[in-house]
Design a protein around this motif. Structure first.
Motif, PDB file in Angstrom:
ATOM      1  N   MET A  60       0.852  -1.197   0.000  1.00  8.82           N
ATOM      2  CA  MET A  60       0.000   0.000   0.000  1.00  8.82           C
ATOM      3  C   MET A  60       0.894   1.256   0.000  1.00  8.82           C
ATOM      4  SD  MET A  60      -3.311   0.333   0.180  1.00  8.82           S
ATOM      5  CE  MET A  60      -4.691   1.235   0.831  1.00  8.82           C
ATOM      6  N   ALA A  61       2.086   1.149   0.591  1.00 12.82           N
ATOM      7  CA  ALA A  61       2.991   2.305   0.678  1.00 12.82           C
ATOM      8  C   ALA A  61       3.951   2.377  -0.503  1.00 12.82           C
ATOM      9  CB  ALA A  61       3.793   2.232   1.980  1.00 12.82           C
ATOM     10  N   THR A  62       4.231   1.231  -1.142  1.00 11.66           N
ATOM     11  CA  THR A  62       5.188   1.255  -2.251  1.00 11.66           C
ATOM     12  C   THR A  62       4.486   1.533  -3.586  1.00 11.66           C
ATOM     13  OG1 THR A  62       5.016  -1.159  -2.394  1.00 11.66           O
ATOM     14  CG2 THR A  62       6.884  -0.276  -1.176  1.00 11.66           C
ATOM     15  N   ALA A  63       3.182   1.221  -3.668  1.00 13.71           N
ATOM     16  CA  ALA A  63       2.451   1.379  -4.938  1.00 13.71           C
ATOM     17  C   ALA A  63       2.517   2.798  -5.520  1.00 13.71           C
ATOM     18  CB  ALA A  63       1.008   0.919  -4.774  1.00 13.71           C
ATOM     19  N   PRO A  64       2.378   3.876  -4.688  1.00 13.54           N
ATOM     20  CA  PRO A  64       2.395   5.212  -5.289  1.00 13.54           C
ATOM     21  C   PRO A  64       3.690   5.537  -6.027  1.00 13.54           C
ATOM     22  CG  PRO A  64       1.603   5.324  -3.035  1.00 13.54           C
ATOM     23  CD  PRO A  64       2.094   3.929  -3.255  1.00 13.54           C
ATOM     24  N   ALA A  65       4.806   4.912  -5.636  1.00 18.15           N
ATOM     25  CA  ALA A  65       6.056   5.170  -6.358  1.00 18.15           C
ATOM     26  C   ALA A  65       6.246   4.173  -7.496  1.00 18.15           C
ATOM     27  CB  ALA A  65       7.237   5.098  -5.399  1.00 18.15           C
ATOM     28  N   LEU A  66       5.773   2.932  -7.298  1.00 14.55           N
ATOM     29  CA  LEU A  66       5.990   1.896  -8.315  1.00 14.55           C
ATOM     30  C   LEU A  66       5.098   2.059  -9.543  1.00 14.55           C
ATOM     31  CD1 LEU A  66       6.299  -1.267  -6.045  1.00 14.55           C
ATOM     32  CD2 LEU A  66       8.075  -0.376  -7.540  1.00 14.55           C
ATOM     33  N   TYR A  67       3.892   2.621  -9.313  1.00 12.62           N
ATOM     34  CA  TYR A  67       2.929   2.773 -10.418  1.00 12.62           C
ATOM     35  C   TYR A  67       2.763   4.250 -10.742  1.00 12.62           C
ATOM     36  CZ  TYR A  67       1.642  -2.130  -9.857  1.00 12.62           C
ATOM     37  OH  TYR A  67       1.671  -3.500  -9.803  1.00 12.62           O
ATOM     38  N   ARG A  68       3.063   4.613 -11.999  1.00  9.89           N
ATOM     39  CA  ARG A  68       2.939   6.029 -12.367  1.00  9.89           C
ATOM     40  C   ARG A  68       1.488   6.429 -12.546  1.00  9.89           C
ATOM     41  NH1 ARG A  68       7.762   5.179 -16.443  1.00  9.89           N
ATOM     42  NH2 ARG A  68       6.750   3.154 -16.291  1.00  9.89           N
ATOM     43  N   LYS A  69       0.629   5.445 -12.922  1.00 10.66           N
ATOM     44  CA  LYS A  69      -0.795   5.780 -13.078  1.00 10.66           C
ATOM     45  C   LYS A  69      -1.580   4.913 -12.096  1.00 10.66           C
ATOM     46  CE  LYS A  69      -0.461   6.638 -17.947  1.00 10.66           C
ATOM     47  NZ  LYS A  69      -0.186   5.594 -18.926  1.00 10.66           N
ATOM     48  N   LEU A  70      -1.634   5.344 -10.873  1.00 10.64           N
ATOM     49  CA  LEU A  70      -2.312   4.537  -9.860  1.00 10.64           C
ATOM     50  C   LEU A  70      -3.783   4.971  -9.793  1.00 10.64           C
ATOM     51  CD1 LEU A  70      -1.291   2.355  -7.922  1.00 10.64           C
ATOM     52  CD2 LEU A  70      -1.082   4.104  -6.170  1.00 10.64           C
ATOM     53  N   PRO A  71      -4.735   4.032  -9.933  1.00 18.47           N
ATOM     54  CA  PRO A  71      -6.149   4.443  -9.973  1.00 18.47           C
ATOM     55  C   PRO A  71      -6.761   4.658  -8.576  1.00 18.47           C
ATOM     56  CG  PRO A  71      -5.926   2.109 -10.462  1.00 18.47           C
ATOM     57  CD  PRO A  71      -4.537   2.611 -10.196  1.00 18.47           C
TER      58      PRO A  71
ATOM     59  N   SER B 213       7.367  -9.990  -2.140  1.00 17.67           N
ATOM     60  CA  SER B 213       8.292 -11.027  -2.631  1.00 17.67           C
ATOM     61  C   SER B 213       9.118 -10.451  -3.783  1.00 17.67           C
ATOM     62  CB  SER B 213       7.513 -12.265  -3.085  1.00 17.67           C
ATOM     63  OG  SER B 213       6.357 -11.887  -3.799  1.00 17.67           O
ATOM     64  N   HIS B 214       8.517  -9.547  -4.567  1.00 19.68           N
ATOM     65  CA  HIS B 214       9.238  -8.876  -5.650  1.00 19.68           C
ATOM     66  C   HIS B 214      10.308  -7.943  -5.054  1.00 19.68           C
ATOM     67  CE1 HIS B 214       9.168  -5.556  -8.909  1.00 19.68           C
ATOM     68  NE2 HIS B 214       9.993  -6.489  -9.289  1.00 19.68           N
ATOM     69  N   LEU B 215       9.924  -7.155  -4.043  1.00 16.41           N
ATOM     70  CA  LEU B 215      10.882  -6.227  -3.420  1.00 16.41           C
ATOM     71  C   LEU B 215      12.036  -6.986  -2.779  1.00 16.41           C
ATOM     72  CD1 LEU B 215       8.468  -3.693  -1.685  1.00 16.41           C
ATOM     73  CD2 LEU B 215       9.889  -3.285  -3.686  1.00 16.41           C
ATOM     74  N   CYS B 216      11.709  -8.068  -2.066  1.00 16.04           N
ATOM     75  CA  CYS B 216      12.753  -8.857  -1.403  1.00 16.04           C
ATOM     76  C   CYS B 216      13.683  -9.466  -2.448  1.00 16.04           C
ATOM     77  CB  CYS B 216      12.092  -9.944  -0.546  1.00 16.04           C
ATOM     78  SG  CYS B 216      13.271 -10.960   0.335  1.00 16.04           S
ATOM     79  N   GLY B 217      13.104  -9.955  -3.549  1.00 16.24           N
ATOM     80  CA  GLY B 217      13.907 -10.531  -4.637  1.00 16.24           C
ATOM     81  C   GLY B 217      14.816  -9.482  -5.263  1.00 16.24           C
ATOM     82  N   MET B 218      14.300  -8.258  -5.422  1.00 17.97           N
ATOM     83  CA  MET B 218      15.124  -7.191  -6.007  1.00 17.97           C
ATOM     84  C   MET B 218      16.287  -6.844  -5.083  1.00 17.97           C
ATOM     85  SD  MET B 218      12.686  -4.539  -8.036  1.00 17.97           S
ATOM     86  CE  MET B 218      11.912  -3.932  -6.593  1.00 17.97           C
ATOM     87  N   LEU B 219      15.962  -6.798  -3.782  1.00 17.60           N
ATOM     88  CA  LEU B 219      16.982  -6.492  -2.783  1.00 17.60           C
ATOM     89  C   LEU B 219      18.084  -7.561  -2.824  1.00 17.60           C
ATOM     90  CD1 LEU B 219      17.048  -4.225  -0.655  1.00 17.60           C
ATOM     91  CD2 LEU B 219      16.176  -5.864   1.000  1.00 17.60           C
TER      92      LEU B 219
ATOM     93  N   VAL C 138      13.415   5.911  -2.387  1.00 14.02           N
ATOM     94  CA  VAL C 138      14.226   4.704  -2.663  1.00 14.02           C
ATOM     95  C   VAL C 138      13.840   4.126  -4.026  1.00 14.02           C
ATOM     96  CG1 VAL C 138      14.738   2.341  -1.855  1.00 14.02           C
ATOM     97  CG2 VAL C 138      14.346   4.175  -0.188  1.00 14.02           C
ATOM     98  N   ILE C 139      12.535   4.000  -4.258  1.00  8.69           N
ATOM     99  CA  ILE C 139      12.061   3.381  -5.503  1.00  8.69           C
ATOM    100  C   ILE C 139      12.359   4.298  -6.690  1.00  8.69           C
ATOM    101  CG2 ILE C 139       9.970   2.620  -6.734  1.00  8.69           C
ATOM    102  CD1 ILE C 139       8.939   1.695  -3.937  1.00  8.69           C
ATOM    103  N   ARG C 140      12.117   5.606  -6.502  1.00  9.60           N
ATOM    104  CA  ARG C 140      12.367   6.542  -7.612  1.00  9.60           C
ATOM    105  C   ARG C 140      13.863   6.562  -7.966  1.00  9.60           C
ATOM    106  NH1 ARG C 140       7.738   9.141  -5.638  1.00  9.60           N
ATOM    107  NH2 ARG C 140       8.889  10.162  -3.979  1.00  9.60           N
ATOM    108  N   LYS C 141      14.710   6.516  -6.919  1.00  6.19           N
ATOM    109  CA  LYS C 141      16.156   6.534  -7.172  1.00  6.19           C
ATOM    110  C   LYS C 141      16.571   5.277  -7.954  1.00  6.19           C
ATOM    111  CE  LYS C 141      20.557   7.298  -4.930  1.00  6.19           C
ATOM    112  NZ  LYS C 141      21.276   6.655  -3.836  1.00  6.19           N
ATOM    113  N   ALA C 142      15.940   4.156  -7.602  1.00  8.34           N
ATOM    114  CA  ALA C 142      16.282   2.907  -8.288  1.00  8.34           C
ATOM    115  C   ALA C 142      15.666   2.877  -9.697  1.00  8.34           C
ATOM    116  CB  ALA C 142      15.808   1.717  -7.467  1.00  8.34           C
ATOM    117  N   GLY C 143      14.726   3.786  -9.952  1.00 12.05           N
ATOM    118  CA  GLY C 143      14.093   3.853 -11.282  1.00 12.05           C
ATOM    119  C   GLY C 143      13.247   2.623 -11.598  1.00 12.05           C
TER     120      GLY C 143
END
Ligand code: MLT
Length: 324
Positions: A95-106, A162-168, A315-320
């Motif tokens: 819920m907190a990561t979605a606003p940075a991960l999705y550019r068009k969040l509905p 699980s995606h974030l942990c995998g990326m880390l 963090v997410i924006r910096k990682a692009g």
């Protein structure tokens, strides 16, 4: 003048009927929406609390899995649901990561919801298929580096934890793997047990029993201290991945506009579910933490969500990284 009086009486009537509605609530079953597939950690958490919550509310709490897009399909469904207390929602830190991960969040996590309270904090476990040719984290990393084009890393969709942990993990070992998205880690774990995928980082809510039964291989836990449920499993940190820490917090929400008296009733049911001795024992068995009761409150969840959006956004924006 007459029409003004009519308007006042109408407003008073509407006000009265919503007070009565809140007083009588609930008069029918309540749907608890889970944004990932059945059998996964969010689903397990929802099912653990839904029965005791239903008992305190005097109505059944039905768990409904609405899957897709790392949890955002369900979040949008709840944002648009009737704010009458009959649709509520459990979600994790997605819920907190979605606003940075999705550019068009509905939906807007800070505008479209009422907050009921935080629920549980869950460590994660780094797993491999049972016959993965490595017996500890360092061997696993060496094997992954040597065969990186052939190794698959499952997750529950873009933006899932699980995606974030995998990326880390990939960034910690400096290797990019072939990631396979599922609609939840329930189906991802089934494929890991079946040997169709190689690796998965998933929450203890789902993984502790399978680790104990030897149905998957465990390479480490994502907390700084070892877990009481898995005392012989070393942390990722103690095996060389310094500072590798992921703990997944969860919250319960309702659509914006749900009357405060109803929010209060759902919150009371949530608190009592988290104090239920059977629920507490199950949480201990899975090394899941129940937050302090000041966090199991609308204000506690809202403050935490705001802070987490502030933390993850840069963090997410910096990682692009984008999920859309
Ligand atoms: C699930 O319930 O499947 C997981 O919480 C998804 C995730 O990894 O975020």
């Amino acid at each position: 003048m007459k029409s003004f009086i009519k308007l006042i009486s109408l407003t008073a009537l509407i006000g009265l009927s919503s007070i009565t509605q809140a007083q009588q609530y609930p008069t029918r079953p309540i749907t608890l929406v889970v944004p990932f597939a059945a059998g996964g950690p969010t689903d397990v958490a929802a099912r653990m609390i839904s029965i005791p919550m239903g008992k305190s509310l005097g109505q059944t709490v039905i768990v409904e899995n609405t899957v897709g897009a790392g949890g955002t399909v369900a979040t949008q469904r709840v944002a648009r649901a009737n704010p009458d207390g009959y649709t509520i929602f459990i979600h994790h830190m997605g819920m907190a990561t979605a606003p940075a991960l999705y550019r068009k969040l509905p939906f807007d996590p800070l505008k479209d919801f009422e907050y009921i309270g935080q629920v549980i904090d869950v460590p994660m476990t780094m797993l491999g298929r049972k016959d993965f040719p490595a017996n500890n984290l360092q061997e696993m990393i060496a094997y992954v580096k040597a065969h990186k084009d052939k190794i698959s890393l499952a997750n529950a969709g873009l933006g899932a934890v699980s995606h974030l942990c995998g990326m880390l993990f990939q960034s910690a070992i400096g290797v990019e793997l072939n990631t396979i998205p599922y609609k939840g880690t329930g189906p991802a774990l089934n494929d890991l047990m079946g040997g169709q995928v190689d690796l998965l980082c998933d929450q203890t809510t789902q993984t502790v029993p399978l680790i104990k039964e030897g149905r998957v291989k465990i390479f480490g836990v994502t907390t700084m201290k070892r877990l009481s449920a898995l005392p012989n499993v070393p942390t990722m940190d103690e095996q060389g991945l310094k500072g590798f820490e992921v703990k997944v917090w969860h919250g319960i929400y309702a659509p914006k506009g749900t009357p405060p008296a109803i929010v209060e009733k759902i919150n009371a049911a949530l608190r009592s579910a988290l104090q239920d001795p059977a629920v507490k024992q199950r949480m201990v068995d899975l090394s899941v933490e129940i937050p302090s009761m000041d966090k199991v409150s609308p204000q506690g969840l809202q403050t935490h969500l705001e802070a987490e959006i502030q933390k993850w956004g840069p963090v997410i924006r910096k990682a692009g990284i984008y999920a859309d």
